[in-house]
Design a protein around this motif. Structure first.
Motif, PDB file in Angstrom:
ATOM      1  N   ASN A 161       0.841  -1.194   0.000  1.00 11.44           N
ATOM      2  CA  ASN A 161       0.000   0.000   0.000  1.00 11.44           C
ATOM      3  C   ASN A 161       0.877   1.245   0.000  1.00 11.44           C
ATOM      4  N   GLY A 162       0.742   2.061  -1.035  1.00 10.44           N
ATOM      5  CA  GLY A 162       1.519   3.284  -1.142  1.00 10.44           C
ATOM      6  C   GLY A 162       2.909   3.097  -1.713  1.00 10.44           C
ATOM      7  N   TYR A 163       3.321   1.852  -1.974  1.00  9.02           N
ATOM      8  CA  TYR A 163       4.661   1.596  -2.508  1.00  9.02           C
ATOM      9  C   TYR A 163       4.653   1.832  -4.017  1.00  9.02           C
ATOM     10  N   ARG A 164       5.630   2.627  -4.516  1.00 12.90           N
ATOM     11  CA  ARG A 164       5.647   2.972  -5.939  1.00 12.90           C
ATOM     12  C   ARG A 164       6.252   1.840  -6.754  1.00 12.90           C
ATOM     13  N   LEU A 165       5.507   1.421  -7.775  1.00 13.50           N
ATOM     14  CA  LEU A 165       5.911   0.306  -8.618  1.00 13.50           C
ATOM     15  C   LEU A 165       6.062   0.756 -10.062  1.00 13.50           C
ATOM     16  N   GLN A 166       6.915   0.038 -10.789  1.00 14.40           N
ATOM     17  CA  GLN A 166       7.051   0.272 -12.224  1.00 14.40           C
ATOM     18  C   GLN A 166       6.047  -0.602 -12.974  1.00 14.40           C
ATOM     19  N   GLY A 167       5.437  -0.036 -14.009  1.00 15.16           N
ATOM     20  CA  GLY A 167       4.609  -0.841 -14.895  1.00 15.16           C
ATOM     21  C   GLY A 167       3.154  -0.917 -14.505  1.00 15.16           C
TER      22      GLY A 167
END
Length: 475
Positions: A161-167
């Motif tokens: 939750n709230g963690y920035r991910l690529q794609g």
């Protein structure tokens, strides 16, 4: 498991690391598809997942990477086998990952063979198997996201939750060579979706529809269970709607699987997704509808149904706040069961919540999932709900639903009920800042004197308790 014990395992409604809660940062590769694509196929007894990845990356991590509840080991190594040369499936930190064995990029095409197996997972959705060979797969177990290294994968937190991910989320297609699949209540030749957040059924398990309920039932399940659910589920949902307003759905689908009459066991497990409740029953103890088992099954239905309000209409902000939805759903189920059946022993269930919370709150409740002590989120969450209910009763003569409804209504727009919003409501109802302080102590620090802290919370909120040889007993 000891004979005549009843194990009820309910997965959180918005489980830790749910992909929809993370922040995706899309950076599509123009030479490939705009997002990962997965095709899941059953061909007789053979199952495959074929990945078409949208970019070069040395590691692809799985969103759903829960551990098996009993062993605390990852489930994929026993069920999945990578057929593409040079690709390794292993564990890195909190995630199952695919990596290139030579340290380079994972091939854009990866094929995995797997054998679905029903396991109780920690706060996540497991495979459902049916005695007629039907299988229901949770859609989210196939989604992946790219990472730059194994070290980076090891640093990814349990809670996305709230963690920035690529794609972007993977598009998944489900196919069964034997015939249509069941997807969101419809039989389809094949189904395709991204972030479907549901179960996909392969096989012919019986589906029965009514005005308020759709049930998909394992043919081997003891008949009384299906009858009890078809009777009780609409009644408990109507009770919640009358007290809390509209839920996420007014016609849920319930999937019921049967793991067999295992000797010395009475087990019920389940979870909730939008529009869907899944339940897994096992053990000789559920073959006959004894009063104890019937009450437990009704509570179980009540808990899972509660998540269409507390968990689906509104969810928590962070996985550490799952006590809001899990403990809240516990108390909803207890109060609704008593309202529908006046003979239901609500006090016994409430006492179990108090006992379990005290036993588990010596360490921070908010960190319980990381320790594998998910029961703390349920039990202490229920105790906190009892405290809020007591404060509400003192202030207005109301109950837990009266405390909860304004919180749900105020959060319908953004769909999130935060810890601070919940605690602010407790402050407003009680006018006693010490309640919030003690709740936060148990959440963030735990206490070696958890029994005294819990007893003090309940007493300050007006809930009658007494001490009996060191045990906190509800009055």
């Amino acid at each position: 498991m000891r004979p005549v014990s009843i194990a009820v395992v309910a997965a959180v409604a918005f489980a830790a690391g749910a992909p929809g809660a993370s922040a995706r940062q899309a950076a599509p590769d123009p030479t490939g598809p705009s997002r990962p694509a997965v095709t899941v196929t059953r061909d007789g007894d053979a199952w495959t997942a074929e990945y078409a990845l949208d970019r070069d990356a040395p590691v692809w991590a799985f969103f759903r990477s829960a551990l098996i509840q009993e062993s605390r080991r990852p489930w994929r190594p026993d069920q999945w086998r990578v057929e593409t040369p040079g690709v390794v499936l292993e564990r890195a930190g909190n995630r199952d990952i695919l990596r290139a064995a030579d340290g380079g990029s994972v091939p854009r095409r990866v094929r995995v063979a797997f054998t679905p197996k029903s396991e109780n997972l920690e706060a996540d959705y497991g495979v459902l198997t049916f005695t007629d060979g039907s299988v229901a797969l949770p859609s989210g177990q196939f989604d992946v996201f790219p990472l730059g290294s194994v070290a980076e994968a090891e640093a990814v937190p349990l809670d996305l939750n709230g963690y920035r991910l690529q794609g972007d989320p993977a598009t998944v297609t489900w196919r069964d060579r034997a015939g249509p699949v069941l997807f969101r209540g419809e039989r389809l030749a094949e189904a395709t979706a991204a972030e479907a957040d549901t179960y996909v059924l392969f096989g012919r398990a019986d589906m029965v529809e009514s005005a308020r309920l759709v049930t998909v039932t394992d043919p081997g399940l003891p008949a009384w269970i299906g009858g009890a659910i078809q009777d009780f589920a609409p009644r408990v949902a109507a009770h919640y709607a009358a007290r809390l307003g509209a839920g996420q759905t007014d016609r849920p689908t319930i999937m019921l699987s049967w793991a067999g009459p295992t000797s010395g066991m009475t087990s019920m497990g389940g979870s909730v997704m939008p529009g869907l409740i899944v339940m897994r029953f096992e053990g000789e103890g559920v073959l006959q509808p004894t009063a104890r088992v019937l009450n437990s099954s009704r509570w179980f239905i009540g808990h899972e149904s509660a998540h269409f309000w507390l968990g689906q209409v509104v969810r928590y902000e962070r996985a550490r706040d799952a006590w809001i939805t899990e403990g809240g759903a516990d108390l909803m189920a207890i109060r609704a069961s008593k309202a529908i059946d006046p003979t239901y022993d609500a006090r016994a269930e409430l006492q179990r919540e108090v006992d379990d919370c005290i036993n588990l709150a010596d360490a921070p409740v908010a960190e319980a999932a990381g320790r594998g002590e998910h029961r703390a989120l349920y039990a202490c969450g229920a105790v906190f709900a009892m405290v809020a209910e007591g404060a509400q009763h003192r202030a207005t003569g109301g109950d837990w639903f009266d405390f909860l409804r304004p919180l749900i209504d105020a959060s319908r727009a953004d769909g999130v009920l935060t810890r601070d919003e919940w605690l602010d409501a407790l402050d407003a109802a009680s006018g006693d800042a010490s309640l919030r302080r003690d709740v936060e102590t148990l959440l963030d620090e735990g206490s070696p004197q958890a029994a005294e802290v819990v007893a003090g919370l309940l007493e300050q909120a007006g809930v009658a308790v007494r001490r009996e040889e060191g045990r906190v007993v509800l009055g």
